[in-house]
Design a protein around this motif. Structure first.
Motif, PDB file in Angstrom:
ATOM      1  N   LYS A  57      11.790 -12.918  -0.824  1.00  0.00           N
ATOM      2  CA  LYS A  57      12.441 -14.208  -0.628  1.00  0.00           C
ATOM      3  C   LYS A  57      11.380 -15.221  -0.223  1.00  0.00           C
ATOM      4  O   LYS A  57      10.741 -15.050   0.823  1.00  0.00           O
ATOM      5  N   GLN A  58      11.184 -16.224  -1.044  1.00  0.00           N
ATOM      6  CA  GLN A  58      10.229 -17.298  -0.783  1.00  0.00           C
ATOM      7  C   GLN A  58       8.842 -16.761  -0.430  1.00  0.00           C
ATOM      8  O   GLN A  58       8.267 -17.086   0.608  1.00  0.00           O
ATOM      9  N   ASP A  59       8.321 -15.913  -1.271  1.00  0.00           N
ATOM     10  CA  ASP A  59       6.982 -15.338  -1.146  1.00  0.00           C
ATOM     11  C   ASP A  59       6.792 -14.439   0.073  1.00  0.00           C
ATOM     12  O   ASP A  59       5.665 -14.133   0.460  1.00  0.00           O
ATOM     13  N   VAL A  60       7.875 -14.012   0.696  1.00  0.00           N
ATOM     14  CA  VAL A  60       7.815 -13.056   1.806  1.00  0.00           C
ATOM     15  C   VAL A  60       8.526 -11.782   1.347  1.00  0.00           C
ATOM     16  O   VAL A  60       9.670 -11.828   0.899  1.00  0.00           O
ATOM     17  N   LEU A  61       7.829 -10.663   1.453  1.00  0.00           N
ATOM     18  CA  LEU A  61       8.400  -9.375   1.076  1.00  0.00           C
ATOM     19  C   LEU A  61       9.047  -8.752   2.308  1.00  0.00           C
ATOM     20  O   LEU A  61       8.392  -8.594   3.340  1.00  0.00           O
ATOM     21  N   TYR A  62      10.318  -8.420   2.212  1.00  0.00           N
ATOM     22  CA  TYR A  62      11.046  -7.775   3.299  1.00  0.00           C
ATOM     23  C   TYR A  62      11.250  -6.313   2.928  1.00  0.00           C
ATOM     24  O   TYR A  62      11.713  -6.008   1.834  1.00  0.00           O
ATOM     25  N   VAL A  63      10.883  -5.433   3.853  1.00  0.00           N
ATOM     26  CA  VAL A  63      10.984  -3.998   3.615  1.00  0.00           C
ATOM     27  C   VAL A  63      11.775  -3.386   4.755  1.00  0.00           C
ATOM     28  O   VAL A  63      11.368  -3.467   5.917  1.00  0.00           O
ATOM     29  N   LYS A  64      12.901  -2.762   4.428  1.00  0.00           N
ATOM     30  CA  LYS A  64      13.721  -2.093   5.440  1.00  0.00           C
ATOM     31  C   LYS A  64      13.365  -0.609   5.448  1.00  0.00           C
ATOM     32  O   LYS A  64      13.419   0.049   4.411  1.00  0.00           O
ATOM     33  N   VAL A  65      12.965  -0.128   6.628  1.00  0.00           N
ATOM     34  CA  VAL A  65      12.561   1.270   6.755  1.00  0.00           C
ATOM     35  C   VAL A  65      13.497   2.004   7.720  1.00  0.00           C
ATOM     36  O   VAL A  65      14.196   1.387   8.514  1.00  0.00           O
ATOM     37  N   HIS A  72       6.036   0.886  12.578  1.00  0.00           N
ATOM     38  CA  HIS A  72       4.806   0.626  13.321  1.00  0.00           C
ATOM     39  C   HIS A  72       3.570   0.957  12.467  1.00  0.00           C
ATOM     40  O   HIS A  72       2.609   0.188  12.424  1.00  0.00           O
ATOM     41  N   GLN A  73       3.613   2.077  11.787  1.00  0.00           N
ATOM     42  CA  GLN A  73       2.506   2.491  10.924  1.00  0.00           C
ATOM     43  C   GLN A  73       2.318   1.493   9.779  1.00  0.00           C
ATOM     44  O   GLN A  73       1.188   1.123   9.450  1.00  0.00           O
ATOM     45  N   LEU A  74       3.403   1.052   9.181  1.00  0.00           N
ATOM     46  CA  LEU A  74       3.314   0.098   8.074  1.00  0.00           C
ATOM     47  C   LEU A  74       2.790  -1.260   8.537  1.00  0.00           C
ATOM     48  O   LEU A  74       2.071  -1.939   7.799  1.00  0.00           O
ATOM     49  N   GLU A  92      -1.491 -14.328  -5.977  1.00  0.00           N
ATOM     50  CA  GLU A  92      -1.054 -14.299  -4.579  1.00  0.00           C
ATOM     51  C   GLU A  92       0.429 -14.641  -4.478  1.00  0.00           C
ATOM     52  O   GLU A  92       0.802 -15.744  -4.084  1.00  0.00           O
ATOM     53  N   LYS A  93       1.286 -13.717  -4.837  1.00  0.00           N
ATOM     54  CA  LYS A  93       2.729 -13.918  -4.784  1.00  0.00           C
ATOM     55  C   LYS A  93       3.282 -13.657  -3.392  1.00  0.00           C
ATOM     56  O   LYS A  93       4.245 -14.277  -2.968  1.00  0.00           O
ATOM     57  N   ILE A  94       2.710 -12.697  -2.689  1.00  0.00           N
ATOM     58  CA  ILE A  94       3.228 -12.279  -1.386  1.00  0.00           C
ATOM     59  C   ILE A  94       2.308 -12.854  -0.310  1.00  0.00           C
ATOM     60  O   ILE A  94       1.132 -12.513  -0.249  1.00  0.00           O
ATOM     61  N   ILE A  95       2.869 -13.735   0.519  1.00  0.00           N
ATOM     62  CA  ILE A  95       2.056 -14.305   1.589  1.00  0.00           C
ATOM     63  C   ILE A  95       2.257 -13.575   2.908  1.00  0.00           C
ATOM     64  O   ILE A  95       1.433 -13.680   3.809  1.00  0.00           O
ATOM     65  N   ASN A  96       3.356 -12.828   3.021  1.00  0.00           N
ATOM     66  CA  ASN A  96       3.629 -12.073   4.237  1.00  0.00           C
ATOM     67  C   ASN A  96       4.544 -10.906   3.919  1.00  0.00           C
ATOM     68  O   ASN A  96       5.302 -10.940   2.950  1.00  0.00           O
ATOM     69  N   ILE A  97       4.477  -9.881   4.747  1.00  0.00           N
ATOM     70  CA  ILE A  97       5.394  -8.733   4.640  1.00  0.00           C
ATOM     71  C   ILE A  97       6.070  -8.574   5.991  1.00  0.00           C
ATOM     72  O   ILE A  97       5.407  -8.543   7.035  1.00  0.00           O
ATOM     73  N   VAL A  98       7.391  -8.483   5.973  1.00  0.00           N
ATOM     74  CA  VAL A  98       8.173  -8.274   7.190  1.00  0.00           C
ATOM     75  C   VAL A  98       8.852  -6.911   7.064  1.00  0.00           C
ATOM     76  O   VAL A  98       9.569  -6.666   6.102  1.00  0.00           O
ATOM     77  N   PHE A  99       8.618  -6.053   8.055  1.00  0.00           N
ATOM     78  CA  PHE A  99       9.249  -4.739   8.070  1.00  0.00           C
ATOM     79  C   PHE A  99      10.461  -4.784   8.981  1.00  0.00           C
ATOM     80  O   PHE A  99      10.365  -5.188  10.149  1.00  0.00           O
ATOM     81  N   LEU A 100      11.596  -4.411   8.449  1.00  0.00           N
ATOM     82  CA  LEU A 100      12.863  -4.452   9.187  1.00  0.00           C
ATOM     83  C   LEU A 100      13.288  -3.048   9.594  1.00  0.00           C
ATOM     84  O   LEU A 100      12.986  -2.090   8.989  1.00  0.00           O
TER      85      LEU A 100
END
Length: 100
Positions: A57-65, A72-74, A92-100
């Protein structure tokens, strides 16, 4: 008399696909599909199996683990994962990754 608005010159198929994706706002959908297909190779099958959901979503990749230790490792490997995914996507499509 019917007006024909088709272009008569030819273009490479890859260019036509890019125009189609931009016109119908499908670029992000194709990107997330490519990311999901490559996720196993980047993080490994064991971690991939513990990943519940991935969305962009808007160049931020959200990953639910599944687990906090995995999250923490990711987070420690976030920059490496982001670099590998951007290299795979070719820009450069992904500017940030958020782990949920």
């Amino acid at each position: 008399m019917k007006y024909n608005n088709r272009k008569t010159e030819s273009a490479p198929l890859s260019e036509i696909i890019e125009v189609f994706k931009k016109k119908y706002h499908l670029t992000e959908a194709f990107d997330i599909k490519n990311i999901k297909n490559k996720w196993d190779d980047i993080v490994g099958i064991e971690i991939s199996d513990l990943t519940k959901q991935i969305f962009l979503k808007q160049d931020v990749l959200y990953v639910k683990v599944v687990s906090a230790p995995l999250k923490h490792q990711l987070m420690y490997n976030k920059d490496n994962i982001k670099k590998q995914l951007n290299d795979f996507l070719g820009e450069e499509k992904i500017i940030n990754i958020v782990f949920l």
